[in-house]
Write a protein that holds these residues in place. Sequence first.
Motif, PDB file in Angstrom:
ATOM      1  N   ALA A  24       0.831  -1.213   0.000  1.00 36.40           N
ATOM      2  CA  ALA A  24       0.000   0.000   0.000  1.00 36.40           C
ATOM      3  C   ALA A  24       0.860   1.255   0.000  1.00 36.40           C
ATOM      4  O   ALA A  24       0.575   2.217  -0.734  1.00 36.40           O
ATOM      5  CB  ALA A  24      -0.925  -0.028   1.220  1.00 36.40           C
ATOM      6  N   LEU A  25       1.938   1.252   0.803  1.00 30.04           N
ATOM      7  CA  LEU A  25       2.812   2.429   0.845  1.00 30.04           C
ATOM      8  C   LEU A  25       3.489   2.666  -0.497  1.00 30.04           C
ATOM      9  O   LEU A  25       3.638   3.817  -0.945  1.00 30.04           O
ATOM     10  CB  LEU A  25       3.864   2.247   1.935  1.00 30.04           C
ATOM     11  N   THR A  26       3.924   1.588  -1.142  1.00 27.58           N
ATOM     12  CA  THR A  26       4.560   1.736  -2.454  1.00 27.58           C
ATOM     13  C   THR A  26       3.608   2.371  -3.460  1.00 27.58           C
ATOM     14  O   THR A  26       3.975   3.305  -4.192  1.00 27.58           O
ATOM     15  CB  THR A  26       5.035   0.368  -2.964  1.00 27.58           C
ATOM     16  N   LEU A  27       2.384   1.887  -3.501  1.00 28.33           N
ATOM     17  CA  LEU A  27       1.390   2.438  -4.419  1.00 28.33           C
ATOM     18  C   LEU A  27       1.096   3.897  -4.093  1.00 28.33           C
ATOM     19  O   LEU A  27       1.129   4.776  -4.980  1.00 28.33           O
ATOM     20  CB  LEU A  27       0.106   1.608  -4.359  1.00 28.33           C
ATOM     21  N   VAL A  28       0.826   4.185  -2.827  1.00 26.80           N
ATOM     22  CA  VAL A  28       0.431   5.541  -2.439  1.00 26.80           C
ATOM     23  C   VAL A  28       1.567   6.524  -2.668  1.00 26.80           C
ATOM     24  O   VAL A  28       1.366   7.615  -3.260  1.00 26.80           O
ATOM     25  CB  VAL A  28      -0.019   5.555  -0.967  1.00 26.80           C
ATOM     26  N   PHE A  29       2.778   6.195  -2.226  1.00 29.77           N
ATOM     27  CA  PHE A  29       3.897   7.124  -2.381  1.00 29.77           C
ATOM     28  C   PHE A  29       4.244   7.360  -3.837  1.00 29.77           C
ATOM     29  O   PHE A  29       4.514   8.494  -4.259  1.00 29.77           O
ATOM     30  CB  PHE A  29       5.123   6.604  -1.627  1.00 29.77           C
ATOM     31  N   PHE A  30       4.251   6.287  -4.633  1.00 29.30           N
ATOM     32  CA  PHE A  30       4.612   6.449  -6.042  1.00 29.30           C
ATOM     33  C   PHE A  30       3.608   7.353  -6.757  1.00 29.30           C
ATOM     34  O   PHE A  30       3.986   8.274  -7.488  1.00 29.30           O
ATOM     35  CB  PHE A  30       4.683   5.082  -6.723  1.00 29.30           C
ATOM     36  N   VAL A  31       2.334   7.100  -6.557  1.00 29.69           N
ATOM     37  CA  VAL A  31       1.307   7.919  -7.201  1.00 29.69           C
ATOM     38  C   VAL A  31       1.322   9.335  -6.658  1.00 29.69           C
ATOM     39  O   VAL A  31       1.155  10.316  -7.419  1.00 29.69           O
ATOM     40  CB  VAL A  31      -0.077   7.269  -7.029  1.00 29.69           C
ATOM     41  N   ALA A  32       1.536   9.494  -5.340  1.00 31.61           N
ATOM     42  CA  ALA A  32       1.560  10.832  -4.748  1.00 31.61           C
ATOM     43  C   ALA A  32       2.710  11.659  -5.308  1.00 31.61           C
ATOM     44  O   ALA A  32       2.543  12.849  -5.636  1.00 31.61           O
ATOM     45  CB  ALA A  32       1.675  10.719  -3.232  1.00 31.61           C
ATOM     46  N   VAL A  33       3.886  11.044  -5.421  1.00 31.14           N
ATOM     47  CA  VAL A  33       5.028  11.761  -5.987  1.00 31.14           C
ATOM     48  C   VAL A  33       4.772  12.097  -7.458  1.00 31.14           C
ATOM     49  O   VAL A  33       5.131  13.180  -7.952  1.00 31.14           O
ATOM     50  CB  VAL A  33       6.314  10.929  -5.826  1.00 31.14           C
ATOM     51  N   ALA A  34       4.137  11.158  -8.172  1.00 36.79           N
ATOM     52  CA  ALA A  34       3.819  11.421  -9.579  1.00 36.79           C
ATOM     53  C   ALA A  34       2.908  12.640  -9.713  1.00 36.79           C
ATOM     54  O   ALA A  34       3.141  13.529 -10.558  1.00 36.79           O
ATOM     55  CB  ALA A  34       3.160  10.187 -10.197  1.00 36.79           C
ATOM     56  N   LEU A  35       1.870  12.699  -8.899  1.00 35.02           N
ATOM     57  CA  LEU A  35       0.960  13.844  -8.956  1.00 35.02           C
ATOM     58  C   LEU A  35       1.655  15.128  -8.531  1.00 35.02           C
ATOM     59  O   LEU A  35       1.422  16.203  -9.102  1.00 35.02           O
ATOM     60  CB  LEU A  35      -0.253  13.577  -8.061  1.00 35.02           C
ATOM     61  N   ALA A  36       2.556  15.027  -7.520  1.00 37.65           N
ATOM     62  CA  ALA A  36       3.241  16.224  -7.030  1.00 37.65           C
ATOM     63  C   ALA A  36       4.241  16.764  -8.026  1.00 37.65           C
ATOM     64  O   ALA A  36       4.574  17.961  -7.999  1.00 37.65           O
ATOM     65  CB  ALA A  36       3.941  15.910  -5.706  1.00 37.65           C
ATOM     66  N   THR A  37       4.746  15.923  -8.915  1.00 43.83           N
ATOM     67  CA  THR A  37       5.751  16.363  -9.888  1.00 43.83           C
ATOM     68  C   THR A  37       5.147  16.669 -11.252  1.00 43.83           C
ATOM     69  O   THR A  37       5.879  16.798 -12.232  1.00 43.83           O
ATOM     70  CB  THR A  37       6.836  15.290 -10.035  1.00 43.83           C
ATOM     71  N   PRO A  48      -0.941   2.175 -12.781  1.00 42.81           N
ATOM     72  CA  PRO A  48      -0.680   0.762 -13.104  1.00 42.81           C
ATOM     73  C   PRO A  48       0.688   0.273 -12.633  1.00 42.81           C
ATOM     74  O   PRO A  48       0.812  -0.848 -12.123  1.00 42.81           O
ATOM     75  CB  PRO A  48      -0.788   0.727 -14.639  1.00 42.81           C
ATOM     76  N   LEU A  49       1.734   1.114 -12.776  1.00 44.10           N
ATOM     77  CA  LEU A  49       3.048   0.702 -12.297  1.00 44.10           C
ATOM     78  C   LEU A  49       3.056   0.567 -10.779  1.00 44.10           C
ATOM     79  O   LEU A  49       3.620  -0.384 -10.223  1.00 44.10           O
ATOM     80  CB  LEU A  49       4.117   1.702 -12.739  1.00 44.10           C
ATOM     81  N   GLY A  50       2.416   1.533 -10.086  1.00 44.01           N
ATOM     82  CA  GLY A  50       2.325   1.445  -8.630  1.00 44.01           C
ATOM     83  C   GLY A  50       1.597   0.192  -8.182  1.00 44.01           C
ATOM     84  O   GLY A  50       1.999  -0.469  -7.219  1.00 44.01           O
ATOM     85  N   LEU A  51       0.507  -0.160  -8.894  1.00 50.19           N
ATOM     86  CA  LEU A  51      -0.229  -1.382  -8.575  1.00 50.19           C
ATOM     87  C   LEU A  51       0.641  -2.617  -8.809  1.00 50.19           C
ATOM     88  O   LEU A  51       0.620  -3.568  -8.010  1.00 50.19           O
ATOM     89  CB  LEU A  51      -1.506  -1.466  -9.409  1.00 50.19           C
ATOM     90  N   LEU A  52       1.414  -2.632  -9.891  1.00 47.78           N
ATOM     91  CA  LEU A  52       2.286  -3.760 -10.181  1.00 47.78           C
ATOM     92  C   LEU A  52       3.357  -3.916  -9.099  1.00 47.78           C
ATOM     93  O   LEU A  52       3.560  -5.016  -8.564  1.00 47.78           O
ATOM     94  CB  LEU A  52       2.952  -3.579 -11.545  1.00 47.78           C
ATOM     95  N   GLY A  74       9.320  -3.592 -14.753  1.00 45.72           N
ATOM     96  CA  GLY A  74       8.202  -2.656 -14.802  1.00 45.72           C
ATOM     97  C   GLY A  74       8.666  -1.213 -14.863  1.00 45.72           C
ATOM     98  O   GLY A  74       8.107  -0.390 -15.599  1.00 45.72           O
ATOM     99  N   ILE A  75       9.714  -0.898 -14.081  1.00 44.28           N
ATOM    100  CA  ILE A  75      10.249   0.470 -14.098  1.00 44.28           C
ATOM    101  C   ILE A  75      10.857   0.794 -15.458  1.00 44.28           C
ATOM    102  O   ILE A  75      10.655   1.887 -16.015  1.00 44.28           O
ATOM    103  CB  ILE A  75      11.289   0.629 -12.973  1.00 44.28           C
ATOM    104  N   PHE A  76      11.601  -0.163 -16.033  1.00 42.06           N
ATOM    105  CA  PHE A  76      12.177   0.054 -17.366  1.00 42.06           C
ATOM    106  C   PHE A  76      11.069   0.251 -18.400  1.00 42.06           C
ATOM    107  O   PHE A  76      11.158   1.150 -19.268  1.00 42.06           O
ATOM    108  CB  PHE A  76      13.066  -1.132 -17.754  1.00 42.06           C
ATOM    109  N   ALA A  77      10.040  -0.602 -18.350  1.00 38.73           N
ATOM    110  CA  ALA A  77       8.940  -0.467 -19.312  1.00 38.73           C
ATOM    111  C   ALA A  77       8.271   0.897 -19.175  1.00 38.73           C
ATOM    112  O   ALA A  77       7.892   1.532 -20.173  1.00 38.73           O
ATOM    113  CB  ALA A  77       7.922  -1.582 -19.094  1.00 38.73           C
TER     114      ALA A  77
END
Length: 377
Positions: A24-37, A48-52, A74-77
Amino acid sequence: MAESRREPALVRHFARITDVGFAALTLVFFVAVALATGVRSPWQAAIPLGLLLGALLLVRRRWPMTVLLLSISGIFAYRLTGHWSPAGWIWPAAVAYFTAATTPRVRWVAAIGLAQLLYSAVDIRSVLDEDPTRFLFHVAGEGVLLAILVAAGLLHAAVTRWRERLRETDSRARAAEERLRASHEVHDIVAHTLAVVGVQLNVAADTLQEDPAAAAAALRLAKDVRNRAMTDLRSLIAVLRDTPGDTAPQPDLASLGTLVADARAAGLEVTLDERGDPAAVPAVPAVAVYRVVQESLANTLKHAHASRAEVTIGYQPRAVTVEITDNGRGGGDVTEGHGLAGMRERVSALGGALSAGPIPGGGFAVRADIPVAGSAV
């Protein structure tokens, strides 16, 4: 081949909760940083990457290297399809790196991380001409993070191995204590039985011609003592095998009368003097009292050539005092065999003390002070 240990249910539940939390933390932090940037359409790639990445963490303990490789893929893709990685290259796979670093394949983990760092440095090379400081901080930060994750994984693995060795050491120590206790029990049972049975057999041999009835009585008593010893041994073996069914209870203070009766039947004049309340004595010290009396009377019958013995037991609120004296050959040096050594170890294990030796005027005495307050039942 070492057997796999099944962890307790509470540990397994906590591990599952931890994995869900990391996911859950990985998904939330990744998406939150994405929105913040400035990511405008997170559903196209960031979510989708955060979910994966989060879903992979749910099976990280079972397949750590597979989870790491799939996370990096997934990160490379994500990057190769033209999307900006708002959290760098290493951080999105941080938990996967840590988990893989706890395995014996830590060198492969370091190699994979270094390869990803090199690609990260090449990927951001366009920043080098415009802002060298930013480039340096980016590459160094990713490298430091990777080093921290690998070091944390190694430390966690070392602590886990240390705890496992400690558990194995404790298990071996408990097994050794149990073997020692069993050897003491077997020695006490066999020594007492042989002493009494030996005397009765001698009586039967001496009276067989002149008094067949007395010989028969001696043989019957020897048989009864032998049967009780076999029952005790079967009970002890069953307990050691963890099969509690059909096991007799350990001897207790109520069985002291049987010991005295056996010794009397063997020709030893024995008096038993109990002072205080034996009902207040817990089971463990009660067994110790019984074994001290049993071994002392057996030694008197076998070695002392005594005609009389006195057993005095004082039951006090915090301790039991046991004293056995005889009028046998008490002079000379005392050779401490398995019997005395076993009694001393048994009493010492309960925090007590045992002394044994000749007494003035002839004879031999054994005295044990056994604590009862706070004894485990």
